[in-house]
Scaffold this active site. Sequence first.
Site, mmCIF file in Angstrom:
data_model
loop_
_atom_site.group_PDB
_atom_site.id
_atom_site.type_symbol
_atom_site.label_atom_id
_atom_site.label_comp_id
_atom_site.label_asym_id
_atom_site.label_seq_id
_atom_site.Cartn_x
_atom_site.Cartn_y
_atom_site.Cartn_z
ATOM 1 N N TRP A 100 31.315 -6.888 -15.940
ATOM 2 C CA TRP A 100 30.892 -8.097 -16.139
ATOM 3 C C TRP A 100 29.849 -8.236 -17.351
ATOM 4 C CZ3 TRP A 100 33.714 -11.882 -14.694
ATOM 5 C CH2 TRP A 100 34.308 -11.651 -13.300
ATOM 6 N N ASP A 169 22.174 -11.955 -14.918
ATOM 7 C CA ASP A 169 23.234 -12.623 -14.371
ATOM 8 C C ASP A 169 22.976 -12.061 -12.920
ATOM 9 O OD1 ASP A 169 25.944 -12.655 -12.977
ATOM 10 O OD2 ASP A 169 26.833 -12.113 -14.640
ATOM 11 N N LYS A 193 29.970 -15.835 -4.531
ATOM 12 C CA LYS A 193 29.545 -14.459 -3.942
ATOM 13 C C LYS A 193 28.621 -14.466 -2.775
ATOM 14 C CE LYS A 193 31.681 -13.195 -7.641
ATOM 15 N NZ LYS A 193 31.434 -13.130 -8.725
HETATM 16 C C1 LIG Z 1 32.020 -12.856 -10.271
HETATM 17 C C2 LIG Z 1 30.876 -12.638 -11.225
HETATM 18 C C3 LIG Z 1 31.231 -13.369 -12.566
HETATM 19 C C4 LIG Z 1 32.081 -14.550 -12.921
HETATM 20 O O1 LIG Z 1 31.929 -15.581 -12.199
HETATM 21 P P1 LIG Z 1 33.076 -16.957 -12.360
HETATM 22 O O2 LIG Z 1 32.485 -17.852 -11.267
HETATM 23 O O3 LIG Z 1 34.357 -16.321 -12.013
HETATM 24 O O4 LIG Z 1 33.141 -17.320 -13.712
HETATM 25 C C5 LIG Z 1 30.355 -13.004 -13.611
HETATM 26 N N1 LIG Z 1 29.180 -12.007 -13.375
HETATM 27 C C6 LIG Z 1 29.275 -11.411 -12.156
HETATM 28 C C7 LIG Z 1 28.178 -10.186 -11.933
HETATM 29 C C8 LIG Z 1 30.090 -11.462 -11.033
HETATM 30 O O5 LIG Z 1 29.980 -11.082 -10.016
#
Ligand SMILES: *Cc1c(COP(=O)(O)O)cnc(C)c1O
Length: 357
Positions: A100, A169, A193
């Site tokens: 990511w 993030d 998540k």
């Molecule tokens: C799943 C995830 C993303 C991407 O998320 P989307 O909602 O599909 O854009 C980005 N960063 C992390 C750490 C993730 O787990």
Amino acid sequence: MRKWNFSAGPAAIPEPVLQEVQSELLEWKDSGMSVMEMSHRSSDYIGIANQARQDLIDLLEIPNDYQVLFLQGGATLQFSMIPMNFGSQKVGDYALTGSWSKKAINEAAKIIDVNVVTSTESSNFDHVPNEESWNCSEDAAYLHYVANETIQGNALHAPPVTKAPLIADMSSVILSEQIDVSKFSMIYAGAQKNIGPAGLTICIIKDSFLDTASSELPGMLQYAKHADAESMFNTPPTFAWYLSGKVFSWLKDMGGLKSIGEINKLKAKKLYDFIDQSDFYSNPIFKENRSKMNVPFLLADSKLDSEFLHDAENAGLLNLKGHRSVGGMRASIYNATPIEAVEALINFMGDFQSKHG
Ligand SMILES: *Cc1c(COP(=O)(O)O)cnc(C)c1O
């Protein structure tokens, strides 16, 4: 029948939340309609939205000088919005610790100069180097890192101390434990998540940092426009916002982030302890950087992978397949996955090992 769901995302949602939503699905209170059918400008809906925002603020103890935004576009849109809003004429510092962060870097590089302060790509992202070794710029617009790499299963368990404004993030780790929000200029997370359904992205931005954002961008891409409109610059993802609010109030009932943090710690410890004492299963991540949310593991003999997954499914344990880029297995054990699910997984893994080990 509901089964134990170890999906990395969209992921398990607490069952009591789903039941409550079910009971309100046709008619919310005495409104005569479903939340899905409400105007986002109605007083009923504004009440739902404000309550959810306040519960999130309470849970994370977000200080007053932060904006809490409910946006769309996923965490992926943040990879672009961040450099667009905050990167003007400057360099962005990025830690490269997994898939990511790599995606975030690739998007940012289209917009600003990126300085990669550290990379563990050559060792398959098996650890996160201490920030003292990071090669930070003198004058970065911000430093971006991924607190929990969902695919590799590594994590930085404390925010790095940096000169530049810190952006994290937290898509796969937010609300899993207490954090000190004041250490960050911005935190963002896709909801699917550890919060609620897909379609919602939470951004928490410090006012003084928001003041530095570009005002030249299209409205939808300006954090300030969303903040001024209290996340109703356009129609927000109303149902996802409502459902996430239910998750926040479930978390409060569970005792908040301190309590859920202890449960999460115990769940992860049980699973890693089991993996470590076995020579049939292994996890490649340095111990101090192991994720408490996403636990990848390999079978000593990868020829048994498909049988493992097949038998696991029959035992009511779903979505254990590792990400295609890593292989093996991955158990995502977010807030909504109770300790019973982890125990069921460990029992299954023990049985499978006795059969094949
Ligand atoms: C799943 C995830 C993303 C991407 O998320 P989307 O909602 O599909 O854009 C980005 N960063 C992390 C750490 C993730 O787990």
